[in-house]
Design a protein around this motif. Structure first.
Motif, PDB file in Angstrom:
ATOM      1  N   LEU A  14       0.798  -1.215   0.000  1.00 13.93           N
ATOM      2  CA  LEU A  14       0.000   0.000   0.000  1.00 13.93           C
ATOM      3  C   LEU A  14       0.830   1.265   0.000  1.00 13.93           C
ATOM      4  N   ALA A  15       2.141   1.124   0.016  1.00 12.93           N
ATOM      5  CA  ALA A  15       2.982   2.280   0.270  1.00 12.93           C
ATOM      6  C   ALA A  15       2.786   3.407  -0.724  1.00 12.93           C
ATOM      7  N   PHE A  16       2.398   3.106  -1.976  1.00 14.15           N
ATOM      8  CA  PHE A  16       2.337   4.153  -2.975  1.00 14.15           C
ATOM      9  C   PHE A  16       0.942   4.667  -3.246  1.00 14.15           C
ATOM     10  N   VAL A  17      -0.046   4.180  -2.507  1.00 15.62           N
ATOM     11  CA  VAL A  17      -1.405   4.618  -2.759  1.00 15.62           C
ATOM     12  C   VAL A  17      -1.549   6.117  -2.565  1.00 15.62           C
ATOM     13  N   PHE A  18      -0.832   6.679  -1.575  1.00 15.55           N
ATOM     14  CA  PHE A  18      -1.068   8.055  -1.188  1.00 15.55           C
ATOM     15  C   PHE A  18      -0.095   9.032  -1.811  1.00 15.55           C
ATOM     16  N   CYS A  19       0.866   8.563  -2.606  1.00  9.47           N
ATOM     17  CA  CYS A  19       1.926   9.442  -3.071  1.00  9.47           C
ATOM     18  C   CYS A  19       1.430  10.410  -4.129  1.00  9.47           C
ATOM     19  N   GLY A  20       1.840  11.668  -4.027  1.00  6.66           N
ATOM     20  CA  GLY A  20       1.469  12.667  -5.014  1.00  6.66           C
ATOM     21  C   GLY A  20       2.538  12.823  -6.063  1.00  6.66           C
ATOM     22  N   ASN A  21       2.346  13.796  -6.931  1.00  4.64           N
ATOM     23  CA  ASN A  21       3.280  14.026  -8.017  1.00  4.64           C
ATOM     24  C   ASN A  21       4.235  15.157  -7.689  1.00  4.64           C
ATOM     25  N   GLY A  22       5.347  15.163  -8.385  1.00  5.49           N
ATOM     26  CA  GLY A  22       6.311  16.229  -8.234  1.00  5.49           C
ATOM     27  C   GLY A  22       6.026  17.341  -9.228  1.00  5.49           C
ATOM     28  N   VAL A  23       7.061  18.124  -9.547  1.00  2.37           N
ATOM     29  CA  VAL A  23       6.913  19.226 -10.482  1.00  2.37           C
ATOM     30  C   VAL A  23       7.059  18.690 -11.891  1.00  2.37           C
ATOM     31  N   LYS A  24       6.156  19.048 -12.753  1.00  3.30           N
ATOM     32  CA  LYS A  24       6.165  18.493 -14.104  1.00  3.30           C
ATOM     33  C   LYS A  24       7.342  19.054 -14.880  1.00  3.30           C
ATOM     34  N   ASN A  25       8.078  18.155 -15.559  1.00  7.52           N
ATOM     35  CA  ASN A  25       9.214  18.537 -16.364  1.00  7.52           C
ATOM     36  C   ASN A  25       8.787  18.702 -17.822  1.00  7.52           C
ATOM     37  N   ASP A  26       9.590  19.433 -18.577  1.00  5.30           N
ATOM     38  CA  ASP A  26       9.315  19.604 -19.999  1.00  5.30           C
ATOM     39  C   ASP A  26       9.853  18.394 -20.743  1.00  5.30           C
ATOM     40  N   LEU A  27       9.044  17.359 -20.824  1.00  7.00           N
ATOM     41  CA  LEU A  27       9.499  16.107 -21.409  1.00  7.00           C
ATOM     42  C   LEU A  27       9.504  16.147 -22.925  1.00  7.00           C
ATOM     43  N   PHE A  49      10.087   1.637   2.454  1.00  8.17           N
ATOM     44  CA  PHE A  49       8.899   2.126   1.762  1.00  8.17           C
ATOM     45  C   PHE A  49       8.601   3.538   2.249  1.00  8.17           C
ATOM     46  N   PHE A  50       7.812   4.278   1.455  1.00  8.99           N
ATOM     47  CA  PHE A  50       7.487   5.654   1.784  1.00  8.99           C
ATOM     48  C   PHE A  50       6.385   5.734   2.829  1.00  8.99           C
ATOM     49  N   LEU A  51       6.565   6.638   3.779  1.00 14.12           N
ATOM     50  CA  LEU A  51       5.517   6.983   4.742  1.00 14.12           C
ATOM     51  C   LEU A  51       4.735   8.203   4.267  1.00 14.12           C
ATOM     52  N   ASN A  52       5.406   9.107   3.587  1.00 16.86           N
ATOM     53  CA  ASN A  52       4.807  10.219   2.849  1.00 16.86           C
ATOM     54  C   ASN A  52       5.863  10.660   1.851  1.00 16.86           C
ATOM     55  N   GLU A  53       5.691  11.808   1.238  1.00 21.96           N
ATOM     56  CA  GLU A  53       6.650  12.216   0.206  1.00 21.96           C
ATOM     57  C   GLU A  53       8.002  12.614   0.774  1.00 21.96           C
ATOM     58  N   GLY A 384       6.784   1.499  -8.024  1.00 21.88           N
ATOM     59  CA  GLY A 384       5.920   2.657  -8.103  1.00 21.88           C
ATOM     60  C   GLY A 384       6.691   3.959  -8.056  1.00 21.88           C
ATOM     61  N   ILE A 385       5.970   5.062  -8.291  1.00 26.78           N
ATOM     62  CA  ILE A 385       6.549   6.399  -8.319  1.00 26.78           C
ATOM     63  C   ILE A 385       5.921   7.232  -7.216  1.00 26.78           C
ATOM     64  N   CYS A 386       6.742   7.988  -6.501  1.00 28.36           N
ATOM     65  CA  CYS A 386       6.257   8.882  -5.449  1.00 28.36           C
ATOM     66  C   CYS A 386       6.976  10.211  -5.599  1.00 28.36           C
ATOM     67  N   GLY A 387       6.288  11.198  -6.209  1.00 32.00           N
ATOM     68  CA  GLY A 387       6.938  12.468  -6.468  1.00 32.00           C
ATOM     69  C   GLY A 387       8.106  12.272  -7.412  1.00 32.00           C
ATOM     70  N   ASP A 388       9.282  12.715  -7.023  1.00 30.97           N
ATOM     71  CA  ASP A 388      10.484  12.541  -7.841  1.00 30.97           C
ATOM     72  C   ASP A 388      11.256  11.280  -7.473  1.00 30.97           C
ATOM     73  N   TYR A 389      10.623  10.388  -6.713  1.00 29.85           N
ATOM     74  CA  TYR A 389      11.291   9.169  -6.261  1.00 29.85           C
ATOM     75  C   TYR A 389      10.610   7.936  -6.842  1.00 29.85           C
ATOM     76  N   VAL A 390      11.403   6.898  -7.054  1.00 27.46           N
ATOM     77  CA  VAL A 390      10.888   5.639  -7.586  1.00 27.46           C
ATOM     78  C   VAL A 390      11.315   4.518  -6.653  1.00 27.46           C
ATOM     79  N   TRP A 391      10.360   3.683  -6.300  1.00 30.12           N
ATOM     80  CA  TRP A 391      10.595   2.526  -5.436  1.00 30.12           C
ATOM     81  C   TRP A 391      10.882   1.345  -6.336  1.00 30.12           C
ATOM     82  N   ILE A 392      12.054   0.708  -6.175  1.00 28.33           N
ATOM     83  CA  ILE A 392      12.470  -0.371  -7.064  1.00 28.33           C
ATOM     84  C   ILE A 392      12.818  -1.616  -6.250  1.00 28.33           C
ATOM     85  N   SER A 393      12.947  -2.736  -6.955  1.00 28.05           N
ATOM     86  CA  SER A 393      13.347  -3.996  -6.326  1.00 28.05           C
ATOM     87  C   SER A 393      14.426  -4.645  -7.178  1.00 28.05           C
TER      88      SER A 393
END
Length: 413
Positions: A14-27, A49-53, A384-393
Motif C-alpha cells: 500500500l505504500a504508494f497509494v497516497f503518493c502525489g506528483n512532483g513538479v512536471k518537467n518539460d518532457l 517504503f514511503f511513509l509520505n513524500e 511505483g513512483i512517489c513524487g520525484d522518487y521511484v521505489w524499485i526492487s
C-alpha cells in the motif's frame, strides 16, 4: 490500515497509494533525459517504503523500522516493530505488541496504547481496547467509546460499525445514524451506502432511508450519481433515487468516471465471445465494442477514465483516449506495461523490456505515454513512483531487496 505487526507485507503493497506528483518537467524537450541516483540501495536495508513524500521507513538489521528523510538521515531516534503510512499527519506504529500513534515529529499523540489501531481519516483514528473498537481524536482523546465489535474509517461524516454481528452506521459525533441490522455494508459514497441483507444488496442514505431495496445480487458504489447493479445475471445502472436509468442488459459493468462507464456483452465479435464498450450516462455507446483480451497470464482490463485516459488490454496493456484511440499501444513499443498507474508529472508508467533475444530476461524502468523510454530499464522490478522518487526492487542472493532512487533531468547535446 490495521497495524498488528504481522502486516509488514501489506504496508509495502500500500505504500504508494497516497503518493502525489512532483513538479512536471518539460518532457518534450529533446535535449533532456532522465538520470537517477540512489537514495536507498537495495542491499542497505531489509525493507524500505514511503511513509509520505518526505519520510521513508527502513528496516534495520535488528528487525526494527527507523525513519529517514530523502537525504538518508535518520529523523527520529525511535525504532518500531511496524509502522504504517502517515495519514493526516499521524502514523500507526507498533512495538512489543502494543499499538499507538506518532505525529510528524515522532512524538506520541497520547501515552495510551491499544490492541490494534487503524489510520486516521476525517480527524478520527479507530482504536481497539479490551476487544472493542472506538475512535480517538488528533489529541489522543477517546471521543467515541470503544463499544463496537468492528469498525470502518469515516467517510462523508459516517462510519460503519458492527454490533451483535450486524452492521450499521454512526455519525461524526458517535450517535447512531443507521441501526445495526445489515449483514454487510460498504462505506458512504456520494451520500449513499451499499448494504446487504442475506445474499441481496441495496442502498440507503445517511438517515437510514432505503433508496434501493435489497434485491440485487451485486452492486458497485455510486460514482457520478449512478451505481452499477446486477440482477438475474445482468448489469445496469440506477440513480440516487433508486430508479433504473440504464437497463439491466449487460453481462458486466464498471463505474462511471469522466462521463463514461465500461460495459460488457457476451457477443461474437472478431472471433471473440466477450466484448466491452464505453457508454455515457444516457446509455449511448461512445466507444464501440471491442474484445479487450490479454495474453501471457495478464488479467483482461477495461479501466476507468482519468484525465482523459484509460488503461485497457489488447493482448498487452495499453492506454486509450476519450474516443478510443490508442495513446500507448503495447504492440508498437519495445516496452510492456507492468503497472496500470500513470504518473502525469513525469509522463511515466512502470514497464519492462526484454534484454535477450529469447525474451526470457526482463529489466524494468519507466516508459512515457508516447512509448519512449523515460528511465533506463536496469532494475529487476519497479514498484511505483512517489513524487520525484521511484521505489524499485532487485534480486540479491536470490532474495528480493527494495531500494529507492531519485529522478533528475540531465541535459545533453
Amino acid at each position: 490500515m490495521i497495524v498488528k505487526l504481522n502486516t509488514a507485507v501489506m504496508l509495502i503493497v500500500l505504500a504508494f497509494v497516497f503518493c502525489g506528483n512532483g513538479v512536471k518537467n518539460d518532457l518534450n524537450d529533446e535535449n533532456w533525459e532522465y538520470d537517477w541516483e540512489w537514495i536507498v540501495k537495495p542491499e542497505e536495508y531489509e525493507d524500505c517504503f514511503f511513509l509520505n513524500e518526505d519520510l521513508i521507513a527502513v528496516k534495520k538489521s535488528n528487525g526494527k523500522y527507523g525513519i529517514i528523510d530523502s537525504e538518508k538521515e535518520f529523523v527520529f531516534t525511535q525504532e518500531y516493530d511496524a509502522i504504517g503510512k502517515y495519514s493526516e499527519g499521524i502514523a500507526c506504529v507498533q512495538n512489543d505488541g502494543k499499538c499507538f500513534y506518532i505525529n510528524l515529529n515522532g512524538e506520541k499523540i497520547t501515552d495510551a496504547v491499544f490492541q490494534e489501531v487503524k489510520c486516521f481519516q476525517e480527524s478520527k483514528g479507530p482504536v481497539k481496547i479490551n476487544g472493542k473498537w472506538g475512535y480517538i481524536n488528533e489529541e489522543g482523546r477517546v471521543i467515541i467509546a470503544c463499544n463496537f465489535e468492528e469498525v470502518h474509517l469515516f467517510y462523508e461524516g459516517m462510519a460503519a460499525v458492527k454490533l451483535k454481528d450486524k452492521w450499521g452506521f454512526i455519525n461524526s459525533k458517535g450517535k447512531d445514524a443507521v441501526t445495526c441490522i445489515y449483514d454487510e455494508v460498504r462505506d458512504f459514497k456520494e451520500g449513499c451506502a451499499a448494504v446487504r441483507k442475506g445474499d441481496k444488496w441495496g442502498f440507503i442514505d445517511k438517515a437510514g432511508n432505503i433508496i434501493a431495496e435489497c434485491e440485487y445480487s451485486q452492486v458497485k458504489d455510486f460514482s457520478e450519481n449512478a451505481a452499477a447493479v446486477m440482477k438475474n445475471g445482468k448489469w445496469g445502472f440506477i440513480n440516487q433515487s433508486g430508479q433504473t436509468i440504464i437497463p439491466l442488459i449487460y453481462d458486466d459493468a464498471g463505474s462511471f468516471s469522466e462521463g463514461k462507464a465500461a460495459v460488457k456483452q457476451n457477443k461474437y465479435l472478431e472471433g471473440y465471445m466477450d466484448a466491452w464498450a464505453y457508454i455515457n450516462p444516457k446509455g449511448e455507446v461512445v466507444i464501440d465494442f471491442y474484445p479487450y483480451m490479454a495474453v501471457e497470464g495478464r488479467m483482461p482490463w477495461v479501466g476507468e477514465f482519468h484525465n482523459g485516459m484509460a488503461f485497457v488490454s489488447d493482448d498487452f496493456y495499453g492506454v486509450i483516449d476519450e474516443e478510443g484511440n490508442w495513446l500507448f499501444n503495447g504492440h508498437e513499443s519495445e516496452f510492456f506495461l507492468s503497472s496500470l498507474v500513470y504518473d502525469d508529472a513525469h509522463d511515466a508508467i512502470p514497464a519492462y523490456t526484454y534484454t535477450d533475444s529469447s525474451m526470457k530476461d526482463k529489466k524494468y524502468g519507466l516508459v512515457g505515454i508516447d512509448g519512449k523510454q523515460r528511465l533506463e530499464p536496469v532494475f529487476d522490478y519497479v514498484d511505483g513512483i512517489c513524487g520525484d522518487y521511484v521505489w524499485i526492487s532487485n534480486v540479491i542472493n536470490n532474495q528480493w531487496k527494495y531500494g529507492i532512487i531519485k529522478l533528475t533531468m540531465k541535459q545533453y547535446n
